[in-house]
Motif scaffolding. Structure first.
Motif, PDB file in Angstrom:
ATOM      1  N   TRP A   1       0.816  -1.213  -0.129  1.00  0.00           N
ATOM      2  CA  TRP A   1      -0.032   0.082  -0.075  1.00  0.00           C
ATOM      3  C   TRP A   1       0.998   1.177  -0.108  1.00  0.00           C
ATOM      4  O   TRP A   1       0.696   2.023  -0.854  1.00  0.00           O
ATOM      5  N   ALA A   2       1.909   1.176   0.858  1.00  0.00           N
ATOM      6  CA  ALA A   2       2.671   2.529   0.989  1.00  0.00           C
ATOM      7  C   ALA A   2       3.541   2.665  -0.396  1.00  0.00           C
ATOM      8  O   ALA A   2       3.671   3.888  -0.766  1.00  0.00           O
ATOM      9  N   THR A   3       4.039   1.736  -0.969  1.00  0.00           N
ATOM     10  CA  THR A   3       4.628   1.638  -2.300  1.00  0.00           C
ATOM     11  C   THR A   3       3.690   2.565  -3.390  1.00  0.00           C
ATOM     12  O   THR A   3       4.279   3.238  -4.191  1.00  0.00           O
ATOM     13  N   ILE A   4       2.462   1.664  -3.353  1.00  0.00           N
ATOM     14  CA  ILE A   4       1.566   2.289  -4.441  1.00  0.00           C
ATOM     15  C   ILE A   4       1.410   3.699  -4.202  1.00  0.00           C
ATOM     16  O   ILE A   4       1.137   4.475  -5.182  1.00  0.00           O
ATOM     17  N   LEU A   5       1.124   4.261  -2.884  1.00  0.00           N
ATOM     18  CA  LEU A   5       0.873   5.597  -2.587  1.00  0.00           C
ATOM     19  C   LEU A   5       2.151   6.334  -3.112  1.00  0.00           C
ATOM     20  O   LEU A   5       1.923   7.750  -3.772  1.00  0.00           O
ATOM     21  N   ALA A   6       3.242   6.156  -2.869  1.00  0.00           N
ATOM     22  CA  ALA A   6       4.455   6.797  -3.459  1.00  0.00           C
ATOM     23  C   ALA A   6       4.522   6.915  -4.968  1.00  0.00           C
ATOM     24  O   ALA A   6       4.798   8.010  -5.244  1.00  0.00           O
ATOM     25  N   LEU A   7       3.995   5.756  -5.518  1.00  0.00           N
ATOM     26  CA  LEU A   7       4.173   5.889  -6.958  1.00  0.00           C
ATOM     27  C   LEU A   7       2.959   6.911  -7.662  1.00  0.00           C
ATOM     28  O   LEU A   7       3.327   7.517  -8.496  1.00  0.00           O
ATOM     29  N   ILE A   8       1.904   6.586  -6.961  1.00  0.00           N
ATOM     30  CA  ILE A   8       1.043   7.617  -7.362  1.00  0.00           C
ATOM     31  C   ILE A   8       1.340   9.294  -6.975  1.00  0.00           C
ATOM     32  O   ILE A   8       1.081  10.061  -7.976  1.00  0.00           O
ATOM     33  N   TRP A   9       1.803   9.363  -5.866  1.00  0.00           N
ATOM     34  CA  TRP A   9       2.240  10.781  -5.501  1.00  0.00           C
ATOM     35  C   TRP A   9       3.382  11.232  -6.722  1.00  0.00           C
ATOM     36  O   TRP A   9       3.080  12.401  -7.172  1.00  0.00           O
ATOM     37  N   LEU A  10       4.371  10.358  -6.900  1.00  0.00           N
ATOM     38  CA  LEU A  10       5.420  10.868  -8.141  1.00  0.00           C
ATOM     39  C   LEU A  10       4.474  11.107  -9.274  1.00  0.00           C
ATOM     40  O   LEU A  10       4.893  12.210 -10.147  1.00  0.00           O
ATOM     41  N   HIS A  11       3.803  10.191  -9.955  1.00  0.00           N
ATOM     42  CA  HIS A  11       3.070  10.492 -11.085  1.00  0.00           C
ATOM     43  C   HIS A  11       2.086  11.369 -11.065  1.00  0.00           C
ATOM     44  O   HIS A  11       1.747  12.282 -12.072  1.00  0.00           O
ATOM     45  N   GLY A  12       1.393  11.699  -9.941  1.00  0.00           N
ATOM     46  CA  GLY A  12       0.556  12.843  -9.770  1.00  0.00           C
ATOM     47  C   GLY A  12       1.013  14.178  -9.679  1.00  0.00           C
ATOM     48  O   GLY A  12       0.549  15.190 -10.082  1.00  0.00           O
ATOM     49  N   PHE A  13       2.214  14.295  -8.994  1.00  0.00           N
ATOM     50  CA  PHE A  13       2.919  15.756  -8.451  1.00  0.00           C
ATOM     51  C   PHE A  13       4.133  16.156  -9.051  1.00  0.00           C
ATOM     52  O   PHE A  13       4.532  17.199  -9.310  1.00  0.00           O
ATOM     53  N   LYS A  14       5.018  14.943  -9.584  1.00  0.00           N
ATOM     54  CA  LYS A  14       6.240  15.433 -10.079  1.00  0.00           C
ATOM     55  C   LYS A  14       6.528  14.907 -11.423  1.00  0.00           C
ATOM     56  O   LYS A  14       7.736  14.306 -11.514  1.00  0.00           O
ATOM     57  N   MET A  15       5.708  14.875 -12.246  1.00  0.00           N
ATOM     58  CA  MET A  15       6.087  14.326 -13.630  1.00  0.00           C
ATOM     59  C   MET A  15       7.001  15.429 -14.358  1.00  0.00           C
ATOM     60  O   MET A  15       7.722  14.943 -15.095  1.00  0.00           O
ATOM     61  N   ASP A  16       7.108  16.578 -13.808  1.00  0.00           N
ATOM     62  CA  ASP A  16       8.215  17.440 -14.510  1.00  0.00           C
ATOM     63  C   ASP A  16       9.476  16.898 -14.151  1.00  0.00           C
ATOM     64  O   ASP A  16      10.327  17.543 -14.802  1.00  0.00           O
ATOM     65  N   ALA A  17       9.489  16.096 -12.983  1.00  0.00           N
ATOM     66  CA  ALA A  17      10.992  15.745 -12.711  1.00  0.00           C
ATOM     67  C   ALA A  17      11.013  14.367 -13.065  1.00  0.00           C
ATOM     68  O   ALA A  17      11.781  13.665 -12.234  1.00  0.00           O
ATOM     69  N   GLN A  18      10.469  13.717 -14.005  1.00  0.00           N
ATOM     70  CA  GLN A  18      10.091  12.255 -14.155  1.00  0.00           C
ATOM     71  C   GLN A  18      11.490  11.498 -14.398  1.00  0.00           C
ATOM     72  O   GLN A  18      11.669  10.590 -13.724  1.00  0.00           O
ATOM     73  N   GLU A  19      12.276  12.102 -14.950  1.00  0.00           N
ATOM     74  CA  GLU A  19      13.762  11.752 -15.370  1.00  0.00           C
ATOM     75  C   GLU A  19      14.555  11.505 -14.115  1.00  0.00           C
ATOM     76  O   GLU A  19      15.585  10.638 -14.039  1.00  0.00           O
ATOM     77  N   GLU A  20      14.225  12.206 -13.251  1.00  0.00           N
ATOM     78  CA  GLU A  20      14.969  12.110 -11.906  1.00  0.00           C
ATOM     79  C   GLU A  20      14.641  10.719 -10.932  1.00  0.00           C
ATOM     80  O   GLU A  20      15.297  10.341 -10.273  1.00  0.00           O
ATOM     81  N   TRP A  21      13.535  10.518 -11.116  1.00  0.00           N
ATOM     82  CA  TRP A  21      12.887   9.367 -10.334  1.00  0.00           C
ATOM     83  C   TRP A  21      12.463   8.104 -11.055  1.00  0.00           C
ATOM     84  O   TRP A  21      12.006   7.133 -10.260  1.00  0.00           O
ATOM     85  N   GLU A  22      12.512   8.044 -12.438  1.00  0.00           N
ATOM     86  CA  GLU A  22      12.174   7.030 -13.230  1.00  0.00           C
ATOM     87  C   GLU A  22      12.711   5.734 -12.860  1.00  0.00           C
ATOM     88  O   GLU A  22      12.089   4.688 -12.801  1.00  0.00           O
ATOM     89  N   LEU A  23      14.045   5.569 -12.669  1.00  0.00           N
ATOM     90  CA  LEU A  23      14.778   4.440 -12.416  1.00  0.00           C
ATOM     91  C   LEU A  23      14.187   3.874 -11.155  1.00  0.00           C
ATOM     92  O   LEU A  23      13.889   2.662 -10.962  1.00  0.00           O
ATOM     93  N   LEU A  24      14.090   4.637  -9.971  1.00  0.00           N
ATOM     94  CA  LEU A  24      13.767   4.156  -8.744  1.00  0.00           C
ATOM     95  C   LEU A  24      12.276   3.862  -8.756  1.00  0.00           C
ATOM     96  O   LEU A  24      11.871   3.070  -8.037  1.00  0.00           O
ATOM     97  N   SER A  25      11.410   4.316  -9.641  1.00  0.00           N
ATOM     98  CA  SER A  25       9.970   3.969  -9.660  1.00  0.00           C
ATOM     99  C   SER A  25       9.917   2.728 -10.432  1.00  0.00           C
ATOM    100  O   SER A  25       9.302   1.797 -10.312  1.00  0.00           O
ATOM    101  N   MET A  26      10.734   2.362 -11.473  1.00  0.00           N
ATOM    102  CA  MET A  26      10.741   1.144 -12.093  1.00  0.00           C
ATOM    103  C   MET A  26      11.149   0.153 -11.162  1.00  0.00           C
ATOM    104  O   MET A  26      10.846  -1.244 -10.989  1.00  0.00           O
ATOM    105  N   LYS A  27      11.974   0.164 -10.077  1.00  0.00           N
ATOM    106  CA  LYS A  27      12.574  -0.724  -9.160  1.00  0.00           C
ATOM    107  C   LYS A  27      11.486  -1.068  -8.311  1.00  0.00           C
ATOM    108  O   LYS A  27      11.076  -1.995  -7.919  1.00  0.00           O
ATOM    109  N   ALA A  28      10.554   0.112  -7.948  1.00  0.00           N
ATOM    110  CA  ALA A  28       9.594  -0.127  -7.123  1.00  0.00           C
ATOM    111  C   ALA A  28       8.430  -0.927  -7.900  1.00  0.00           C
ATOM    112  O   ALA A  28       7.892  -1.863  -7.015  1.00  0.00           O
TER     113      ALA A  28
END
Length: 793
Positions: free
Chosen positions: A732-759
């Motif tokens: 549940w925690a991991t899904i919430l973190a991924l939603i927050w990244l995609h919902g609020f930080k798409m402008d910085a996607q290249e910074e968190w893309e690899l760690l989200s793939m890991k998640a």
């Protein structure tokens, strides 16, 4: 040797002879020709010599140098360096005007210009022309940099070239630079120019035709020459392979490099998507961070934040280590350790404590230590170097990387204004990696994460270039073999065509390579008919490429010079009119009939540097001792506001044995950390993205705890309540973190893309149920509308 005080002397109000710099840039597709005009005026009542040391792009080919005094234009010739220096000194001793331009022996991106015997009241205009390739940025822009800033270069004790200097370079805070800059650019390409951007203020782009394939742009009036001028040029459909054939010089011998046609191939390999989407799960990642005094403030803070993102993005099962260096070096682990939660936490704890407090910039020792470590089976070594590039022994460092290129790939990052392009580009080129520059308000993170993506992609091996030409035409490769190919990154290849064909006028080149075990190739057909009125730009860049390769071979590991190789460099440099480390441009005005009378004064033109920090209400300036003897015996200079220190007088009795003026240097005895401590700002609250990222585990998951709730802007109860009953807390925690990244930080996607793939990989391994329900509940909680497939679930 007499020592006198020259340069910018505020107390005596002596004038600086360089009055203005005018720069005209012409960009054709991805090659730039730069014409700089430097205007001097002697307002003093005695003849003077002006010495100006300035930076140029590290891969620039300087191809023209002339001086205009009154109505007389004197065009310089390229001669062997010692011969040119002697001719210059002879001219000055006989009262003639002379002009000398030479490249630094330590770093190919620093030049020295001596303007000799300028009579009282006389003006001189120096014209300097060079050609350079434009680097491709992560966002497909082509980057042109006009370096303005020459920071003091740190010269390690005992390194090659630390003795024998006779003139020390003045550098002042950028705000005190006493000359002006005007800059204009003309851009043309077969493809439309979509936009031109700069960190400096520009007048609006003017298009010269409706197809928008030609445009002009210039710096807005009133620009202070207090920082590097960066221009980013964007073309539509930039990634098209192309070949440009340039006719040889009619006056040169057929069969020679300048007499034959030369081709420049520009290749953009596109790799299959299936291969590119797979990310390596192995590798030894070694991060080498500059912690010298010049990295203080925002630079070291950005570096710490970047290391956090890098450490969170590494794959489980790889190996890693972090080294940091200044006058000495440190490592987090004695040898690279396997990446897991324990080692990641230990490393992050130490990263948090890192400050720019290790003194000078001695990069050679940690590199030698890293290369001495045995490689780990099935874990290819990837080295990431972060530095502001202020070293004096550039060539030694690059040679070391080249000697170890078979055992690793090197990715380099130049931080801040004045980072040495020769060092940053050289590390990546010889190490088969990729170079990035972070200047002005650039964020370091997206550029570094792009390089990590390159490092995690399968490496390209067995690269070969095959030519198919009509009978009667033979080819000589001028570029060294291609060491590395990356998705979407350009590779340039130069070759010389000898002979003529009566039949076909088309050639074909095939670049074959192997990627993740799959053989692949890129093919390009091109016309052998040279482009009209193309000048000699391609020939000069090709000559520069050959000269650089030969220079690397001339200096053997034992430090001995290969006389035969040096002779080849001098011959090619003279034939092509392109500068090298063994030659110099010399111009003597033989038309002035009267010898110039009176003692010759020396004035050293200060160069801007970006290194001032308020200490007790005054700028803190680097101390730069005269580099003429063993560094351990050098006197300490006291920092003074806007003053130039000990300067060698530039009269005939000056000895030129030591060569051109040394790069501006810092004493190894200095450690500025104490002084800089008081400059350090209070730590601001952490960026929300970094706060969330810092909570991710090495496996890729997040834990459901109060820290995560705070990072999401919620209370623990608000976060726990909507969780479907049968779903595990970490899922549940991991899904919430991924939603927050995609919902609020798409402008910085290249910074968190690899760690989200890991998640996402971690979630798949958990075979989590009710994912759709979790995504819906998470969207409702966070006020987002993120689709399940967008997250990758």
């Amino acid at each position: 040797m007499m020592v006198s005080c020259c340069g910018l002397i505020t107390s005596q109000k002596e004038p600086v002879p360089l009055k203005s710099v005018e720069v005209e840039l012409e960009v054709k597709d991805h090659v730039a020709t730069v014409v700089s005009t430097l205007n001097y005026h002697n307002q003093e009542d005695k003849p003077l010599e002006a010495v100006f040391v300035f930076p140029l792009p590290g891969d620039a080919a300087v191809c023209h140098f002339s001086a205009t005094v009154g109505q007389t234009e004197i065009v310089a010739e390229v001669k062997e360096k010692q011969e040119a220096r002697e001719e210059y000194d002879d001219a000055l001793s006989s009262g003639q005007q002379a002009f000398l331009l030479e490249e630094s022996e330590q770093s190919p991106d620093v030049f020295s210009l001596s303007v000799g015997s300028l009579p009282p009241g006389e003006s001189a205009s120096i014209r300097l022309e060079y050609v350079t390739e434009l680097a491709v940025q992560a966002d497909e822009g082509l980057r042109f940099l006009l370096p303005a800033v020459l920071n003091p270069r740190y010269q390690p004790q005992g390194s090659v070239g630390s003795e024998g200097s006779n003139v020390q370079v003045t550098s002042v805070p950028a705000s005190l630079v006493p000359y002006t800059l005007s800059f204009s650019a003309r851009v043309s390409s077969p493809r439309p120019v979509s936009k031109v951007e700069s960190s400096s203020p520009l007048d609006p782009v003017q298009y010269l035709n409706t197809e928008q394939i030609q445009a002009t742009v210039k710096l807005a009036a009133g620009h202070k020459f207090d920082r590097d001028v960066e221009l980013l040029i964007y073309y539509k459909d930039a990634h098209q392979p192309s070949a440009m054939v340039e006719a040889g010089q009619a006056s040169s011998q057929p069969g020679s490099l300048m007499g034959d046609p030369v081709v420049m191939l520009s290749l953009y390999p596109e790799f299959p998507q299936a291969v590119m989407s797979s990310v390596a799960s192995s590798g030894e990642f070694v991060f080498l961070l500059d912690r010298s005094g010049s990295m203080h403030g925002e630079r070291i803070k950005n570096a710490r934040d970047t290391l956090l993102l890098l450490l969170k993005s590494l794959p489980l099962g790889c190996y890693f280590n972090i080294y940091s260096f200044g006058s000495s070096f440190e490592h987090i682990f004695p040898k690279s350790e396997e990446y897991n939660q324990k080692t990641m936490e230990e490393a992050l704890k130490k990263v948090e404590e890192m400050e720019a407090n290790l003194g000078g910039t001695e990069i050679l020792k940690p590199l030698k230590h890293i290369y001495r470590q045995p490689s780990i089976p099935s874990q290819p070594r990837q080295l990431f170097v972060f530095t502001d590039g202020e070293v004096g022994n550039t060539k030694e460092v690059i040679n070391l990387v080249k000697q170890n290129s078979a055992s690793h790939r090197c990715f380099s990052f130049g931080i801040g204004e004045g980072a040495s392009s020769a060092l940053i580009n050289g590390l990546a080129k010889e190490g088969g990696g990729h170079a990035q520059f972070i200047t002005g308000a650039d964020r370091m993170q997206p550029k570094v994460m792009q390089s990590l993506r390159f490092a995690l992609q399968p490496s390209v091996v067995d690269v070969s270039v095959k030519w198919d030409l009509p009978s009667g035409v033979s080819v000589t490769a001028l570029s060294p073999p291609i060491a590395a190919l990356f998705q979407g990154q350009r590779s340039l290849v130069y070759a010389q065509f000898t002979g003529q064909s009566s039949e076909a006028s088309e050639g074909c080149v095939t670049v074959a390579y192997s990627l993740a075990g799959h053989p692949s190739q890129t093919q390009l057909h091109f016309s052998l008919k040279p482009a009209e009125d193309s000048g000699l730009t391609v020939h000069r860049l090709a000559a520069r490429t050959v000269i650089r390769s030969l220079e690397m071979e001339v200096r053997e590991p034992g430090g001995q010079e290969d006389a035969g190789g040096k002779k080849k460099v001098v011959e090619l440099s003279v034939q092509s009119g392109v500068s090298s480390v063994f030659t110099a441009f010399i111009a003597v005005n033989k038309s002035n009939s009267e010898a110039i009378q009176g003692p010759l004064l020396c004035r050293t033109i200060p160069t801007p540097r970006m290194r001032a920090c308020k200490v007790l209400g005054a700028p803190y300036l680097m101390r730069m001792p005269v580099m003429s003897c063993d560094m351990a015996q050098l006197p300490q200079m006291s920092p003074m506001m806007g003053l130039a220190f000990g300067q060698t007088s530039c009269s005939m009795d000056r000895q030129r044995a030591g060569g051109m003026p040394e790069l501006p240097q810092m004493s190894p005895m200095m450690d500025q950390s104490d002084t800089l401590e008081s400059c350090r700002p209070k730590q601001p609250p952490r960026d929300p993205l970094l706060q969330l990222v810092s909570l991710q585990k090495a496996s890729g998951c997040w834990l459901l705890d109060p820290h995560l709730a705070a990072a999401l802007g919620k209370t623990s109860e608000e976060v726990e309540k909507p969780k479907p009953a049968s779903v595990k807390q970490d899922v549940w925690a991991t899904i919430l973190a991924l939603i927050w990244l995609h919902g609020f930080k798409m402008d910085a996607q290249e910074e968190w893309e690899l760690l989200s793939m890991k998640a996402v990989s971690w979630l798949r391994a958990q075979k989590a149920s009710l994912v759709t329900q979790c995504v819906e509940a998470g969207n409702a909680l966070l006020g987002c509308n993120v689709q399940k497939d967008a997250v990758g679930l």
